[in-house]
Design a protein around this motif. Structure first.
Motif, PDB file in Angstrom:
ATOM      1  N   GLN A   1     -16.816  -7.918  12.426  1.00  0.00           N
ATOM      2  CA  GLN A   1     -17.241  -6.861  11.508  1.00  0.00           C
ATOM      3  C   GLN A   1     -18.728  -6.530  11.664  1.00  0.00           C
ATOM      4  OE1 GLN A   1     -14.961  -5.285   9.535  1.00  0.00           O
ATOM      5  NE2 GLN A   1     -13.436  -6.579  10.480  1.00  0.00           N
TER       6      GLN A   1
ATOM      7  N   PRO B   1      -2.849 -10.704   6.483  1.00  0.00           N
ATOM      8  CA  PRO B   1      -3.053  -9.268   6.218  1.00  0.00           C
ATOM      9  C   PRO B   1      -4.454  -8.784   6.598  1.00  0.00           C
ATOM     10  CG  PRO B   1      -1.966 -10.315   4.351  1.00  0.00           C
ATOM     11  CD  PRO B   1      -2.397 -11.418   5.277  1.00  0.00           C
ATOM     12  N   VAL B   2      -5.464  -9.588   6.292  1.00  0.00           N
ATOM     13  CA  VAL B   2      -6.851  -9.230   6.635  1.00  0.00           C
ATOM     14  C   VAL B   2      -7.004  -9.188   8.155  1.00  0.00           C
ATOM     15  CG1 VAL B   2      -9.257 -10.038   6.541  1.00  0.00           C
ATOM     16  CG2 VAL B   2      -7.798 -10.201   4.516  1.00  0.00           C
ATOM     17  N   ASP B   3      -6.462 -10.207   8.821  1.00  0.00           N
ATOM     18  CA  ASP B   3      -6.567 -10.264  10.277  1.00  0.00           C
ATOM     19  C   ASP B   3      -5.853  -9.088  10.937  1.00  0.00           C
ATOM     20  OD1 ASP B   3      -8.042 -12.559   9.985  1.00  0.00           O
ATOM     21  OD2 ASP B   3      -6.484 -13.927  10.685  1.00  0.00           O
ATOM     22  N   CYS B   4      -4.730  -8.676  10.382  1.00  0.00           N
ATOM     23  CA  CYS B   4      -4.013  -7.523  10.947  1.00  0.00           C
ATOM     24  C   CYS B   4      -4.836  -6.248  10.823  1.00  0.00           C
ATOM     25  CB  CYS B   4      -2.656  -7.356  10.272  1.00  0.00           C
ATOM     26  SG  CYS B   4      -1.468  -8.591  10.843  1.00  0.00           S
ATOM     27  N   GLU B   5      -5.550  -6.088   9.723  1.00  0.00           N
ATOM     28  CA  GLU B   5      -6.424  -4.922   9.573  1.00  0.00           C
ATOM     29  C   GLU B   5      -7.529  -4.938  10.626  1.00  0.00           C
ATOM     30  OE1 GLU B   5      -7.953  -4.320   5.613  1.00  0.00           O
ATOM     31  OE2 GLU B   5      -5.983  -4.735   4.724  1.00  0.00           O
TER      32      GLU B   5
ATOM     33  N   ALA C   1      -6.036  -4.129  14.001  1.00  0.00           N
ATOM     34  CA  ALA C   1      -5.767  -2.691  14.114  1.00  0.00           C
ATOM     35  C   ALA C   1      -7.042  -1.931  14.444  1.00  0.00           C
ATOM     36  CB  ALA C   1      -5.144  -2.173  12.821  1.00  0.00           C
ATOM     37  N   GLU C   2      -8.146  -2.312  13.821  1.00  0.00           N
ATOM     38  CA  GLU C   2      -9.435  -1.679  14.130  1.00  0.00           C
ATOM     39  C   GLU C   2      -9.837  -1.949  15.577  1.00  0.00           C
ATOM     40  OE1 GLU C   2     -12.227  -3.126  11.222  1.00  0.00           O
ATOM     41  OE2 GLU C   2     -11.046  -2.317   9.560  1.00  0.00           O
TER      42      GLU C   2
ATOM     43  N   VAL D   1       1.772  -3.284  13.014  1.00  0.00           N
ATOM     44  CA  VAL D   1       0.392  -2.968  13.406  1.00  0.00           C
ATOM     45  C   VAL D   1       0.389  -2.092  14.657  1.00  0.00           C
ATOM     46  CG1 VAL D   1      -1.827  -3.905  14.184  1.00  0.00           C
ATOM     47  CG2 VAL D   1      -0.561  -5.055  12.343  1.00  0.00           C
TER      48      VAL D   1
ATOM     49  N   ASP E   1       1.620   1.498  14.001  1.00  0.00           N
ATOM     50  CA  ASP E   1       0.591   2.290  13.322  1.00  0.00           C
ATOM     51  C   ASP E   1      -0.552   2.687  14.258  1.00  0.00           C
ATOM     52  OD1 ASP E   1       1.996   2.182  10.957  1.00  0.00           O
ATOM     53  OD2 ASP E   1       0.765   0.582  10.075  1.00  0.00           O
ATOM     54  N   SER E   2      -0.767   1.894  15.301  1.00  0.00           N
ATOM     55  CA  SER E   2      -1.866   2.145  16.249  1.00  0.00           C
ATOM     56  C   SER E   2      -1.375   2.744  17.563  1.00  0.00           C
ATOM     57  CB  SER E   2      -2.587   0.821  16.545  1.00  0.00           C
ATOM     58  OG  SER E   2      -3.038   0.217  15.369  1.00  0.00           O
TER      59      SER E   2
END
Length: 194
Positions: free
Chosen positions: A52, A76-80, A83-84, A113, A116-117
């Motif tokens: 980050q 869930p945090v790691d997947c976000e 995805a970034e 993931v 969505d990407s």
């Protein structure tokens, strides 16, 4: 720090090969093992922070990505974050590392993931993702649904992947793929039958 991240990544690979869980060490009766596991968890937290932080060198980010998805509570945090990391604006090494990390997560999580990407993936990354999806019945069915709803397109699959689907041991899978490949024939058959 990069060397520490790599070593921890190697340790996790060893645990996976032994079918052992990291959580087991966080609750281990041996205090020294518990302390070591807690230090590993702290390092994983640092890895998340590095990803980050703007300006973190690519090799360090690649090593940090490999540690994501190792703690169930942070999935869930790691997947976000992953995805970034798949964004078209990221370096190819970052995107490839994110894809590799996703491919060791639970299949449904990875599929969501990646779907969505999908638009940001290169053609080679899409082929790798489809190969991953085809390894499991559940994600093969989800892939077929995505193709049927046009959220993914048949052109994203290689001929070998299409052949594998058409020659599937599951007759329903083969039928669905054949209908996707020749929708006009399917429509004509339905009209003739009616």
């Amino acid at each position: 720090l990069q060397l520490r991240l790599r070593r921890i990544g190697q340790w996790f690979t060893h645990l996976e090969n032994q079918n052992e869980s990291f959580a087991k060490y966080l609750k281990h009766e041996d205090r020294s093992l518990r302390l070591a596991a807690n230090k590993v968890a702290q390092t994983i937290g640092q890895a998340r922070d590095l990803l980050q932080t703007e300006g973190t060198p690519v090799p360090l980010r690649v090593s940090a990505i490999a540690l994501l998805g190792r703690e169930a509570g942070y999935l869930p945090v790691d997947c976000e974050v992953l995805a970034e990391c798949l964004s078209i604006t990221e370096a190819p090494e970052i995107r490839d590392a994110a894809l590799s990390t996703l491919m060791r997560l639970p299949p449904k999580v990875a599929f969501d993931v990646l779907a969505d990407s999908w638009e940001s993936l290169s053609s080679n990354q899409r082929l790798r993702a489809v190969d991953f999806f085809l390894q499991r019945t559940s994600t093969t069915a989800t892939l077929l649904e995505a193709l049927e709803t046009k959220s993914m397109i048949i052109a994203d699959l290689s001929l070998a992947q299409l052949n594998a689907l058409m020659n599937s041991s599951d007759p329903e899978t083969a039928r669905r793929v054949k209908r996707l490949i020749s929708p006009a024939d399917s429509e004509r058959s339905r009209v003739v039958t009616d």
